[in-house]
Scaffold this active site. Structure first.
Site, short mmCIF file in Angstrom:
data_model
loop_
_atom_site.label_atom_id
_atom_site.label_comp_id
_atom_site.label_asym_id
_atom_site.label_seq_id
_atom_site.Cartn_x
_atom_site.Cartn_y
_atom_site.Cartn_z
N ASP A 169 -30.77 -10.02 6.85
CA ASP A 169 -30.09 -11.22 7.36
C ASP A 169 -29.66 -11.10 8.81
OD1 ASP A 169 -30.35 -12.58 5.00
OD2 ASP A 169 -28.35 -12.09 4.25
N HIS A 229 -20.72 -21.96 5.64
CA HIS A 229 -20.32 -21.67 7.02
C HIS A 229 -20.10 -23.00 7.74
CE1 HIS A 229 -22.25 -17.40 7.27
NE2 HIS A 229 -20.95 -17.31 7.10
N ARG A 253 -16.28 -17.94 3.35
CA ARG A 253 -16.57 -16.67 4.00
C ARG A 253 -15.39 -16.19 4.85
NH1 ARG A 253 -22.10 -15.41 3.99
NH2 ARG A 253 -22.98 -16.20 2.05
N ARG A 295 -24.15 -7.36 3.94
CA ARG A 295 -24.21 -7.71 5.37
C ARG A 295 -23.22 -6.92 6.23
NH1 ARG A 295 -25.09 -13.77 7.14
NH2 ARG A 295 -25.89 -12.55 8.89
N CYS A 306 -27.96 -20.79 13.03
CA CYS A 306 -27.74 -19.45 12.46
C CYS A 306 -28.48 -18.39 13.26
CB CYS A 306 -28.20 -19.41 11.01
SG CYS A 306 -27.13 -20.28 9.86
#
Length: 296
Positions: free
Chosen positions: A79, A178, A149, A104, A279
């Site tokens: 990612d 997000h 998140r 992550r 992103c």
């Protein structure tokens, strides 16, 4: 009979500003775990296709004259291509990311090493946050997402580091986990009158957050559920050119009506990991840059 011509509302002239960004090539991209509703590790992904699509985004940015820096991808961190999550950079200070999910978490130190090596002052995070994925600069205000998140306590940390107004917005739809999946910043630099505009998806936010958005951005573009469902709002603008998902056709029409120039790209392979244009794009917000060019 009147000789007065019928009144028409013309879209305002928009201003393109040179952008400076950080990206990461998806050499190790795959979907091998599930930490958001978009990810289905049982379905195959095509790394080479992801690289080709990512390169098409790079080509668009190069054509727009952006300054692009690159961080080396790391095997085992699929990612890492979603560079926007790697931190938040403003005023020469990089606030590092502290990821919620273990898969992550190694990305945070990797990005902070890059920030330090490239002359930025690094602020080590104490609170869980996922960088520019949840922190968006609009004018002189930082809008900060929470709900899935980034912890709301990171917003206090953010305000302390940058000394700017931080406005908390709560996300309530897990598909838009997000902030940058539910809000598109259309004017990265304030207009001559000091205003900046956005587009957003109403169903992504709780009612108090919607009240804030409606008050502060009365002229905002309200995105359709269809466009948002392919991460159409996960876009990147220089103030005139807005790079969006190519399938977000209604959003493209809305942008044209407001005087922007939408540019569609296909990042369908990277969408399988839950990411889109924004992103893949971390704005480095360099101090003292400008290079504005008026467009109409």
């Amino acid at each position: 009979m009147s000789n007065t011509a019928p009144s028409t509302t013309e879209a305002p002239a928009r201003t393109a500003t040179k952008r400076t960004i950080l990206m990461c090539k998806p050499d190790f991209y795959t979907v091998s775990y599930r930490i958001n509703p978009w990810m289905h590790p049982e379905d195959p992904t095509d790394t080479s296709k992801a690289v080709q699509q990512w390169q098409s985004l790079v080509d668009v940015y190069e054509g727009l004259g952006f300054d692009i820096s690159y961080i080396d991808p790391i095997d085992g961190l699929p990612d890492m291509v979603y560079a926007a999550n790697g931190g938040f950079v403003l005023d020469g200070i990089a606030y590092g990311a502290k990821f919620q999910y273990p898969e992550r978490q190694p990305e945070g130190p990797a990005y902070m090493e890059w920030f330090a090596a490239n002359g930025l002052t690094v602020a080590d995070p104490e609170q869980t946050n996922e960088g520019e994925g949840d922190f968006l600069l609009v004018g002189n205000t930082i809008f900060a997402g929470t709900g899935f998140r980034s912890d709301s306590t990171s917003h206090e940390e953010l305000a302390h580091i940058y000394g700017r107004e931080v406005v908390t917005l709560k996300l309530i739809n897990p598909n838009f986990y997000h902030l940058d999946t539910a809000i598109a910043v259309l004017d990265p630099e304030p207009a001559a009158d000091g205003t900046s505009n956005i587009a957003y998806l109403e169903s992504a936010f709780d009612e108090p957050s919607l009240a804030i958005l409606r008050e502060r951005f009365p002229d905002a573009i309200i995105a359709t559920e269809e466009d948002a469902s392919i991460l159409g709002l996960n876009s990147y603008s220089d103030g005139y050119n807005v790079v969006i998902a190519s399938r977000a056709t209604t959003f493209a029409s809305q942008l044209r009506a407001k005087g922007y120039n939408p540019i569609g790209v296909d990042l369908s392979e990277l969408l399988l990991g839950g990411g889109g244009v924004k992103c893949c794009t971390l704005d480095l917000h360099p101090v003292g840059t400008g290079n504005s060019v008026a467009r109409s």
